[in-house]
Write an enzyme that holds these catalytic residues in place. Structure first.
Site: not given
Ligand code: NDP
Length: 454
Positions: A156-159, A359, A264, A133, A230-231, A209
């Site tokens: 490790k950035h988001a995929s 959220e 967030c 984000n 930071e969730l 998340s």
């Molecule tokens: P995720 O929490 O899944 O992704 C954030 C990061 O964590 C990515 O790099 C992801 O990798 C990684 N990740 C995911 N699962 C694991 C795991 N089991 N172990 C280690 N790393 C992991 O967010 P999503 O993009 O799936 O979004 C889903 C929801 O999460 C959103 O709708 C929102 O509510 C919340 N979110 C909140 C954020 C915030 O700033 N508070 C930011 C992003 C999401 P990968 O991309 O490879 O899965």
């Protein structure tokens, strides 16, 4: 591990690039390099690290238009907000370049020794698991303090943002940081386990998340590694009768729509005193109705697409569940084709509804009406989260009660909740633990070493 990371423009669906995921051998090479480099990098003086970090800031500012465009193409926020993100990233680099040596200076503490006190030493290789984000800002606010403290970093950035991930590594290299100080791992979430388990990795930070945070914390707990999480958040935005209503409404719009509603610390629950609820609602709905949704590269656009189809489905599912439970739709309430979602305002939401506890990661404002301050505070605190809170009142007594009684990592009175390098950032309850930014942030990944000499 086979597979690819795909960079895809969420506004058009166009595939921008495909990147093979690292296999275990490549991960091992990167960890080894991060560890080896750490043994030299940790002794490099602050002034040299600061010079490289300043250069990072310069590169960011020199090429903010290019990096902003990359962010917009890869995750869909408006170009102006993407460029602002790059500028803010430069700020945090400069901030820690200037302050790290002071924050981590040796402190003398009188004791029964001839000389005793505290030294702050780096921990080693740190893993940063980051979300899409704020593809630049989230990484820099973790990397700038970690690197200034003398740690090395694996990202490790988001995929869905592999291009940003690779670009960040290139920026650190171009600025002069030795190879191996900052490395991007193109890996899946499942491969994080291998990195966390590795003895050479000393800590991990994650923004994302609750599910991802909980999974990382479980792994880190098993291997006894320090973590900062930071969730999510479901930040309240409280408006009381003495508030400057116009300022509150216009900040409410901005606060809800940061990063197309995917932040967030975006305000998510608008808790309004009943005496002003009607006028606040009318003004907010009018502003939402006028918002320009569309191509995030178009300077006129105010709201771009959601970053992925799954985020859109999640948001729409939450909206439909609230509507079924009796919520009133003032504006929006449905997808707009592609990854776009109509800016939405809902009221009449049962406070105990599961979605009111979650959220909502999109341009959806949930409105609640309350009879008094007590009810506002109670409702604000009624979710499992505790990240930020914004409250609007000019009454000093109300301000003080809000500052003291809101369960959150930060409370902003008469302003937008925002991160600032000079102030700590983080949450309580299910919004995570630990702090980023400020002196508190740089202390998270250091060995606070006691020394005692007779
Ligand atoms: P995720 O929490 O899944 O992704 C954030 C990061 O964590 C990515 O790099 C992801 O990798 C990684 N990740 C995911 N699962 C694991 C795991 N089991 N172990 C280690 N790393 C992991 O967010 P999503 O993009 O799936 O979004 C889903 C929801 O999460 C959103 O709708 C929102 O509510 C919340 N979110 C909140 C954020 C915030 O700033 N508070 C930011 C992003 C999401 P990968 O991309 O490879 O899965």
């Amino acid at each position: 591990q086979s597979g690819q990371l795909v960079s895809l423009n969420p506004a058009t669906g166009e595939v921008l690039g495909r990147y093979p995921v690292f296999d275990s051998r490549k991960i091992q090479t990167c960890i080894a390099q991060a560890q080896e480099r750490f043994q030299e990098y940790r002794w490099i003086p602050f002034a040299q690290r600061a010079a490289w970090m300043e250069r990072v800031a310069e590169i960011l500012l020199e090429r903010k238009a290019e990096f902003g465009r990359l962010i917009t193409l890869e995750m869909g926020k408006t170009l102006a907000s993407a460029i602002a993100e790059v500028e803010k990233s430069a700020w945090v680099c400069r901030y820690y370049a200037e302050t790290a040596a002071g924050f981590l200076a040796e402190q003398l503490v009188a004791s029964d020794a001839s000389c005793s006190g505290i030294r702050y030493q780096p921990l080693g290789v740190i893993l940063a698991v980051m979300p899409w984000n704020f593809p630049f800002w989230q990484v820099f606010r973790c990397a700038a303090p970690a690197l200034m403290a003398g740690n090395t970093l694996l990202l490790k950035h988001a995929s869905n943002v592999p291009q940003s991930a690779l670009c960040l590594e290139a920026i650190f290299r171009e600025a002069g940081f030795p190879q191996g100080v900052f490395q991007t791992l193109l890996i899946s979430a499942a491969q994080v386990a291998e990195v966390v388990a590795d003895e050479r990795v000393r800590g991990a930070a994650l923004t994302g998340s609750e599910a991802a945070g909980s999974s990382l914390a479980r792994l880190a707990g098993q291997h006894l590694k320090k973590t900062v999480l930071e969730l999510g958040g479901s930040d309240p935005f409280i408006v009381l009768p003495s508030a400057d209503l116009e300022a509150a409404v216009s900040t409410a719009v901005t606060a809800r729509l940061i990063s197309n509603g995917q932040s967030c610390i975006a305000a998510k629950r608008f808790i309004v005193h009943s005496t002003i609820a009607e006028s606040f609602t009318a003004a907010l709905v009018e502003r939402f109705r006028q918002l320009k949704v569309g191509d995030p590269l178009d300077p006129q656009t105010e709201v771009g697409p959601l970053a992925t189809p799954s985020i859109l489905q999640e948001v729409d599912g939450q909206v439909q569940a609230l509507v079924q439970a009796g919520a009133k739709v003032w504006v929006g309430g449905s997808p707009l084709g592609g990854n776009f979602y109509l800016p939405t305002v809902l009221s009449g939401i049962p406070a105990e509804h599961p979605v009111a506890q979650q959220e909502v990661f999109g341009p959806v404002a949930l409105l609640f009406e309350v009879p008094d301050l007590e009810a506002a505070i109670r409702l604000a605190n009624s979710t499992p989260f505790g990240l930020g809170a914004s409250a609007w009142t000019t009454d000093p007594n109300e301000q003080e009660r809000l500052l003291m009684e809101i369960e959150a990592g930060s409370v902003f009175i008469n302003g937008l909740v925002k991160s600032d390098p000079r102030l700590p950032f983080g949450g309580i309850k299910r919004s995570g633990y630990g702090r980023e930014l400020s002196r508190e942030g740089i202390l998270e990944f250091v060995n606070i070493k006691t020394f005692w000499v007779k």
